[in-house]
Design an enzyme around this catalytic site. Structure first.
Site, short mmCIF file in Angstrom:
data_model
loop_
_atom_site.label_atom_id
_atom_site.label_comp_id
_atom_site.label_asym_id
_atom_site.label_seq_id
_atom_site.Cartn_x
_atom_site.Cartn_y
_atom_site.Cartn_z
N ASN A 7 40.83 39.16 31.90
CA ASN A 7 40.86 39.31 33.22
C ASN A 7 39.78 40.43 33.75
OD1 ASN A 7 41.18 39.68 36.04
ND2 ASN A 7 43.55 39.85 36.05
N LYS A 14 41.25 43.79 31.79
CA LYS A 14 42.41 43.58 31.12
C LYS A 14 42.40 42.30 30.10
CE LYS A 14 44.83 44.58 35.62
NZ LYS A 14 45.95 44.23 36.56
N ARG A 91 40.96 34.46 33.43
CA ARG A 91 41.13 34.34 34.79
C ARG A 91 39.78 34.38 35.55
NH1 ARG A 91 42.67 38.60 38.96
NH2 ARG A 91 43.84 37.25 40.67
N HIS A 181 47.04 33.07 43.72
CA HIS A 181 48.16 33.29 42.98
C HIS A 181 48.48 31.87 42.33
CE1 HIS A 181 49.31 36.92 45.73
NE2 HIS A 181 48.59 37.16 44.70
N LEU A 210 55.88 37.94 45.67
CA LEU A 210 55.81 38.81 46.52
C LEU A 210 55.71 40.35 45.76
CD1 LEU A 210 59.14 37.95 48.53
CD2 LEU A 210 56.83 37.38 48.75
N GLY A 211 54.35 41.05 46.24
CA GLY A 211 54.18 42.05 45.52
C GLY A 211 53.18 42.74 46.17
N GLY A 213 50.08 42.17 46.84
CA GLY A 213 49.67 41.19 47.12
C GLY A 213 50.64 39.91 47.16
N ARG A 242 47.45 44.82 53.35
CA ARG A 242 46.79 43.62 54.00
C ARG A 242 47.79 43.29 55.47
NH1 ARG A 242 46.11 40.32 48.90
NH2 ARG A 242 44.32 41.33 47.82
N PHE A 285 56.85 49.37 47.97
CA PHE A 285 58.18 48.92 48.33
C PHE A 285 59.09 50.27 48.09
CE2 PHE A 285 55.95 45.37 49.84
CZ PHE A 285 56.83 44.58 50.79
N ARG A 286 59.02 50.71 46.70
CA ARG A 286 59.82 51.61 46.44
C ARG A 286 59.55 52.96 47.18
NH1 ARG A 286 57.58 51.03 40.20
NH2 ARG A 286 55.43 50.97 41.67
N ASN A 336 62.30 42.37 41.53
CA ASN A 336 63.09 43.61 41.66
C ASN A 336 63.76 44.21 42.88
OD1 ASN A 336 62.37 44.46 38.69
ND2 ASN A 336 60.42 44.12 39.60
N GLU A 385 51.52 35.14 34.24
CA GLU A 385 50.39 34.54 34.59
C GLU A 385 49.53 34.27 33.17
OE1 GLU A 385 48.66 35.54 38.75
OE2 GLU A 385 49.86 37.28 38.18
#
Length: 403
Positions: A7, A14, A91, A181, A210-211, A213, A242, A285-286, A336, A385
């Site tokens: 990627n 990666k 990718r 995605h 959901l992340g 992005g 975003r 989100f954490r 999570n 992925e």
């Protein structure tokens, strides 16, 4: 088959080396600061120990060579010869309307990926550079496959992917909903069918990636039927940074009143909006949960807006498909964040959707979290992925050999 998954970004790369039969990640790592000074972080050799190296990487070619070298390293590597790498899966973000599936890379494929650069100017160029670097280092005999984020969504009906703008802009510029995605949505839908013990071709699924992005996909009988991201990943849900869906006239309004260009507004909508823009705290989100626990009203508002957006899209997709058999949560937040899953599915009992609060306590684990009597199953499935890319690569290479 041992498949090297690549990627490539503009200044990073990666990688994972996977055994497709067992699904084992033999090694993985990240090349960073390509073109600057070069740092390689590597995990392999049957351990979780991370090794970090400062290696000169003026271009992606040196980065790929460094990856091969560390995979072959007698102490830190996992293979004894480059010939053990059977294929490479790349990718690629955008395949436009050219590709509805992954493909073995040829000169014609490279030209099509290049033709899609205007649709993904930040992503396709480094993807191409990564492919060329691999070919230079590994030679022409190692088969390489392109796996596109957009390909899975090419089965959407035209009424689902068109925008209500003059048709000539679609004909001239291919402005339409593409979705992203796709590799993740495809993977978790296949896993869901296995969990449910039913053929994918008879299921109506809604997959929620959901992340930082985020996108949602309606999968009807195994094919993408609708998805929340559009011409770009800016469309759809509000995300980490975003904005997601908004009235397009806001762009002109902000441009005039803030005395900034349309490009600067788009940059704000991409990088300073979403959870970060509403909360003023963080895109993570954490961090939002911690702020909510401290009584931060704007952090609570941000999550409420996110959860409501997910619920709205799920509801619309149930209407489009005439029902749903399972809703799947995946990616960092979906796997999570228990409160997101609970809030999204709350008050949907009339549709046969109900989460078991005890089962919902688990995080990052593949399981059915529905209450026993629920007609619609709610599943948590960690996405993979890289494995999907490796499996697609294996399939296409074997098909080519069989011809």
């Amino acid at each position: 088959m041992k498949v090297l998954v690549i990627n490539a970004g503009s200044s990073s790369l990666k990688y994972q080396l996977l055994d497709t039969e067992s699904g084992e990640v033999m090694a993985k790592g990240l090349c960073e600061r390509i073109g600057i000074d070069g740092v390689l972080t590597h995990t392999g050799n049957k351990s979780d120990e991370k090794f970090k190296f400062d290696i000169a990487m003026p271009t992606h070619k040196e980065a790929i060579q460094s990856v091969i070298n560390v995979l072959l390293d007698p102490e830190k590597g996992v293979i004894s010869s480059m010939s053990e790498i059977d294929a490479v899966g790349h990718r690629v973000v955008h395949g436009g309307e050219f590709f509805s599936d992954s493909v073995i890379i040829t000169e014609k494929v490279l030209k099509a990926i290049e033709d899609c650069v205007p649709l993904a100017p930040l992503h396709n160029p480094p993807n191409l550079i990564g492919i060329e670097a691999c070919r230079d280092v590994m030679g022409p005999d190692v088969p390489m496959v392109a796996v596109f984020d957009t390909a899975f969504h090419q089965t959407m009906p035209q009424s689902h992917y068109m925008y209500a703008i003059p048709y000539e802009y679609y004909e001239k510029y291919k402005i339409r909903r593409y979705g992203f995605h796709g590799t993740s949505h495809k993977y978790v839908s296949q896993q869901a069918a296995e969990m449910l013990g039913r053929p994918l071709e008879e299921l109506r699924l809604i997959t929620c990636h959901l992340g930082n992005g985020s996108s949602i996909c309606a999968i009807n009988r195994g094919k993408s039927y609708d998805t929340s991201m559009g011409f770009t990943p800016l469309d759809g849900l509000p995300m980490g940074t975003r904005a997601g869906n908004l009235d397009p006239a806001i762009i002109e309004f902000l441009s005039e009143h803030e005395n900034i260009s349309a490009a600067e507004v788009i940059n704000i909508l991409n990088k300073k909006s979403g959870m970060l823009g509403i909360s003023g705290v963080s895109s993570d989100f954490r961090d939002l949960d911690a702020a909510i626990a401290d009584g931060n009203a704007r952090a609570a508002l941000a999550k409420e807006m996110f959860n409501l957006s997910v619920k709205k899209i799920i509801g619309s997709y149930i209407a489009e498909m005439g029902g749903v058999d399972a809703i799947i949560f995946t990616a960092g937040v979906g796997e999570n964040d228990r409160s997101v899953r609970w809030d999204v599915c709350e008050h949907m009992e009339y549709l046969g959707i109900k989460i078991d609060p005890e089962k919902n306590k688990y995080r990052g684990k593949q399981m059915d979290i529905s209450i026993d009597w629920a007609r619609v199953r709610v599943l948590v499935i960690p996405t993979n992925e890289e494995l999907m890319i490796a499996k697609d690569t294996e399939r296409l290479v074997n098909e080519a050999k069989a011809k």
